[in-house]
Design a protein around this motif. Structure first.
Motif, PDB file in Angstrom:
ATOM      1  N   SER A  13       0.865  -1.178   0.000  1.00 47.79           N
ATOM      2  CA  SER A  13       0.000   0.000   0.000  1.00 47.79           C
ATOM      3  C   SER A  13       0.904   1.231   0.000  1.00 47.79           C
ATOM      4  CB  SER A  13      -0.881  -0.030   1.260  1.00 47.79           C
ATOM      5  OG  SER A  13      -1.177   1.265   1.722  1.00 47.79           O
ATOM      6  N   LYS A  41      -5.666   0.101   0.705  1.00 48.98           N
ATOM      7  CA  LYS A  41      -6.594   0.266   1.830  1.00 48.98           C
ATOM      8  C   LYS A  41      -7.663   1.304   1.532  1.00 48.98           C
ATOM      9  CE  LYS A  41      -3.314   1.123   5.021  1.00 48.98           C
ATOM     10  NZ  LYS A  41      -2.885   1.490   6.375  1.00 48.98           N
ATOM     11  N   ARG A  43     -11.229   3.194   3.603  1.00 45.53           N
ATOM     12  CA  ARG A  43     -11.526   3.628   4.965  1.00 45.53           C
ATOM     13  C   ARG A  43     -12.164   2.465   5.727  1.00 45.53           C
ATOM     14  NH1 ARG A  43     -15.453   7.545   5.388  1.00 45.53           N
ATOM     15  NH2 ARG A  43     -16.397   6.676   3.528  1.00 45.53           N
ATOM     16  N   ARG A  46     -11.765  -1.184   4.836  1.00 44.80           N
ATOM     17  CA  ARG A  46     -12.207  -1.710   3.541  1.00 44.80           C
ATOM     18  C   ARG A  46     -11.029  -1.798   2.569  1.00 44.80           C
ATOM     19  NH1 ARG A  46     -17.534   1.444   4.441  1.00 44.80           N
ATOM     20  NH2 ARG A  46     -16.308   3.236   3.832  1.00 44.80           N
ATOM     21  N   GLU A  49      -9.307  -1.405  -4.651  1.00 42.05           N
ATOM     22  CA  GLU A  49      -8.825  -2.178  -5.798  1.00 42.05           C
ATOM     23  C   GLU A  49      -8.001  -1.255  -6.695  1.00 42.05           C
ATOM     24  OE1 GLU A  49      -9.738  -5.357  -6.266  1.00 42.05           O
ATOM     25  OE2 GLU A  49     -11.437  -5.523  -4.881  1.00 42.05           O
ATOM     26  N   LYS A 106     -17.983   6.527  -8.659  1.00 44.48           N
ATOM     27  CA  LYS A 106     -16.755   6.872  -7.925  1.00 44.48           C
ATOM     28  C   LYS A 106     -15.523   6.805  -8.829  1.00 44.48           C
ATOM     29  CE  LYS A 106     -14.518   5.626  -3.566  1.00 44.48           C
ATOM     30  NZ  LYS A 106     -14.824   5.245  -2.186  1.00 44.48           N
TER      31      LYS A 106
END
Ligand code: BT5
Length: 245
Positions: A13, A41, A43, A46, A49, A106
């Protein structure tokens, strides 16, 4: 702010990499970009992708502010991302607290995290931006339908164009926040918010609260009118009742 950019082919990440380097004393402006993230990652635990043709980037900030104000940096980042992405897709809007949507879909998510260490406060602002249609397609179970910038642009957009635009806007809005406080951010955020005056449903993890979104409080909480009374929402997910986003 001087940005020092490091590119990686693959990372767990980009936020985690910034926090690792911050622990070793990395300076404000460190920017980590990765082609792939194995554990991107979102928020509240969750998953994000990192589809192909997406930009995954994280920036280290070292603000001299009270930690209670760190959450305002999520809103600073949303305003900056809104300004930058609007250059490519002018219809981009913010959904509280810091999702960027186009046509209710989104296109960008933002995760802000902080860490206190021997080098002081470190805040990482991580942005995931879908730039082009992923060849591999989208995961089926996205909470809000996803989209990408190219769907709204006649011109070719490179990931580097998006990176540069985000860094420029982040520099502008972060400096404004440090100099003038939250007021100018609140104003810009409210102008870009998708839901002011609209009925929304907020899920705080346990319950759904329905009300009219009034805008932001001084501290960045969402002001919601519920049965004639104003409530403050500090954390949660907003869905627009009309468009079910
Ligand atoms: C976010 O969380 O939207 C914050 C995402 C931040 C990602 C960046 S990438 C660079 C940096 N490094 C990291 O490890 N993270 C940051 P949230 O509001 O919780 O939304 C997560 C939800 O968005 C997921 O549960 C999915 O439903 C959906 N989602 C996942 N990947 C997506 C994508 N590529 N496009 C649109 N929606 C997606």
């Amino acid at each position: 702010m001087n940005f020092s950019i490091q590119h990686f082919e693959s990372l767990d990440s980009t936020n985690k990499e910034v926090l690792r380097q911050a622990k070793d004393g990395a300076q404000q402006g460190l920017t980590i970009v990765a082609e792939q993230q194995t554990h991107g990652k979102g928020r509240l635990g969750r998953k994000w992708e990192t589809v192909d043709h997406a930009l995954a980037m994280s920036v280290l900030l070292r603000p001299s502010i009270d930690t209670a104000k760190v959450s305002q940096l999520s809103l600073v980042s949303a305003v900056a991302a809104h300004e930058a992405l609007s250059l490519f897709a002018p219809q981009t809007r913010i959904k509280w607290p810091n999702d960027l949507l186009i046509d209710g879909k989104k296109v960008c998510g933002i995760l802000t995290e902080m860490q206190q260490g021997k080098h002081g406060l470190a805040v990482v602002v991580g942005l995931g931006i879908n730039v082009s249609e992923p060849a591999s397609g989208w995961a089926k179970d996205m909470r809000t339908p996803p989209t990408h910038l190219h769907a709204y642009s006649q011109h070719h957009i490179s990931k580097d164009d998006v990176l540069q635009a985000i860094l420029e806007s982040l520099n502008t809005w972060y400096s404004r926040f440090i100099q003038d406080g939250f007021f100018p951010i609140r104003h810009a955020w409210e102008k870009a918010h998708i839901a002011n005056g609209q009925t929304v449903s907020v899920h705080d993890g346990n319950t759904y609260i329905q009300g009219i979104a009034l805008g932001l409080a001084d501290d960045g909480a969402l002001r919601l009118l519920v049965n004639g009374e104003e409530q403050r929402i500090i954390a949660g997910d907003v869905s627009l009742m009309e468009s079910k986003t």
